[in-house]
Design an enzyme around this catalytic site. Sequence first.
Site, PDB file in Angstrom:
ATOM      1  N   ASN A   1      60.868  20.350  10.582  1.00  0.00           N
ATOM      2  CA  ASN A   1      61.364  21.728  10.673  1.00  0.00           C
ATOM      3  C   ASN A   1      62.592  21.858   9.789  1.00  0.00           C
ATOM      4  OD1 ASN A   1      61.698  24.425  11.745  1.00  0.00           O
ATOM      5  ND2 ASN A   1      63.373  23.629  13.004  1.00  0.00           N
TER       6      ASN A   1
ATOM      7  N   LEU B   1      64.449  22.013  21.244  1.00  0.00           N
ATOM      8  CA  LEU B   1      64.590  22.957  20.131  1.00  0.00           C
ATOM      9  C   LEU B   1      65.675  22.508  19.147  1.00  0.00           C
ATOM     10  CD1 LEU B   1      63.619  25.795  19.138  1.00  0.00           C
ATOM     11  CD2 LEU B   1      65.674  26.703  20.247  1.00  0.00           C
TER      12      LEU B   1
ATOM     13  N   MET C   1      58.688  31.010  14.091  1.00  0.00           N
ATOM     14  CA  MET C   1      59.610  31.504  15.129  1.00  0.00           C
ATOM     15  C   MET C   1      59.023  31.441  16.537  1.00  0.00           C
ATOM     16  SD  MET C   1      62.174  31.953  13.255  1.00  0.00           S
ATOM     17  CE  MET C   1      63.367  32.843  14.249  1.00  0.00           C
ATOM     18  N   ARG C   2      58.183  30.476  16.806  1.00  0.00           N
ATOM     19  CA  ARG C   2      57.691  30.257  18.164  1.00  0.00           C
ATOM     20  C   ARG C   2      58.128  28.878  18.629  1.00  0.00           C
ATOM     21  NH1 ARG C   2      57.055  34.549  20.511  1.00  0.00           N
ATOM     22  NH2 ARG C   2      55.837  33.522  22.127  1.00  0.00           N
TER      23      ARG C   2
ATOM     24  N   HIS D   1      66.137  24.058   9.615  1.00  0.00           N
ATOM     25  CA  HIS D   1      66.998  24.902  10.434  1.00  0.00           C
ATOM     26  C   HIS D   1      68.251  25.246   9.631  1.00  0.00           C
ATOM     27  CE1 HIS D   1      68.679  26.613  14.049  1.00  0.00           C
ATOM     28  NE2 HIS D   1      69.804  25.978  13.806  1.00  0.00           N
TER      29      HIS D   1
HETATM   30  C1  GRF Z   1      65.043  30.190   6.883  1.00  0.00           C
HETATM   31  O1  GRF Z   1      66.436  30.387   6.851  1.00  0.00           O
HETATM   32  C2  GRF Z   1      64.718  29.145   7.891  1.00  0.00           C
HETATM   33  O2  GRF Z   1      65.600  28.074   7.891  1.00  0.00           O
HETATM   34  C3  GRF Z   1      64.861  29.960   9.133  1.00  0.00           C
HETATM   35  O3  GRF Z   1      64.214  31.160   8.849  1.00  0.00           O
HETATM   36  C4  GRF Z   1      64.336  31.399   7.461  1.00  0.00           C
HETATM   37  C5  GRF Z   1      62.942  31.554   6.934  1.00  0.00           C
HETATM   38  O4  GRF Z   1      62.936  32.044   5.645  1.00  0.00           O
HETATM   39  N1  GRF Z   1      64.426  29.285  10.296  1.00  0.00           N
HETATM   40  P1  GRF Z   1      61.579  32.015   4.817  1.00  0.00           P
HETATM   41  O5  GRF Z   1      60.481  32.632   5.683  1.00  0.00           O
HETATM   42  O6  GRF Z   1      61.278  30.590   4.474  1.00  0.00           O
HETATM   43  O7  GRF Z   1      61.875  32.858   3.625  1.00  0.00           O
END
Ligand code: GRF
Length: 198
Positions: free
Chosen positions: A108, A145, A91-92, A110
């Site tokens: 990544n 992003l 989340m960065r 998403h």
């Molecule tokens: C997932 O939905 C991912 O796509 C999103 O954050 C969530 C992470 O879940 N960006 P985890 O940490 O893999 O359980």
Amino acid sequence: MTRRVAVFISGGGSNMVKLLESMTGDHPARPCVVFSNNPDAAGLARARDLGVATEALPHQPFAGDRSAFEAAISAALAPHAPDIICLAGFMRKLTAGFTDAWAGKMLNIHPSLLPKYKGLKTHSRALEAGDAEHGCTVHEVTARLDDGPVLGQAVVPVLPDDTPDTLAARVLTQEHRLYPAVLRRFAAGDRTPVYLRS
Ligand code: GRF
């Protein structure tokens, strides 16, 4: 040659666990390290339980100096010598300095059908829009992003009684199928997108 994969997480790491578990047998890659900007990320313990090295580096002491944080990440990664980075709930935001250095080697996941709903709160945005379908995307990471070439998508139906949470759970189940499928193909040098439908 076996590819070495670093997985970046910030939280629970359920996608990370699926990636680690997938890299066995004739898979062309193996995990080398799980990295987190959050030393308390539950996923770090899960990675260690699976026998994978971990590194944690809190971003807060860098006080918004993203380049300095990224230099420190690179130093922490260096001994593990990754060939590929998989962002999995990391989340960065990363700067162009880092994404350019890893161009074509960083993925990544998403939780939306990109290019729809970049950024946060993807599930409530899909519901508010009245979409009949939603899903998730694995893409190459570029400086922008939630952008970059799509390597795979999984589609789920949106059901009449869905809440953001029920929809998120349905999407997450597909994330767990999609990311390992894409990584296996990508690590073998094949960038043909994977398309899944539940
Ligand atoms: C997932 O939905 C991912 O796509 C999103 O954050 C969530 C992470 O879940 N960006 P985890 O940490 O893999 O359980």
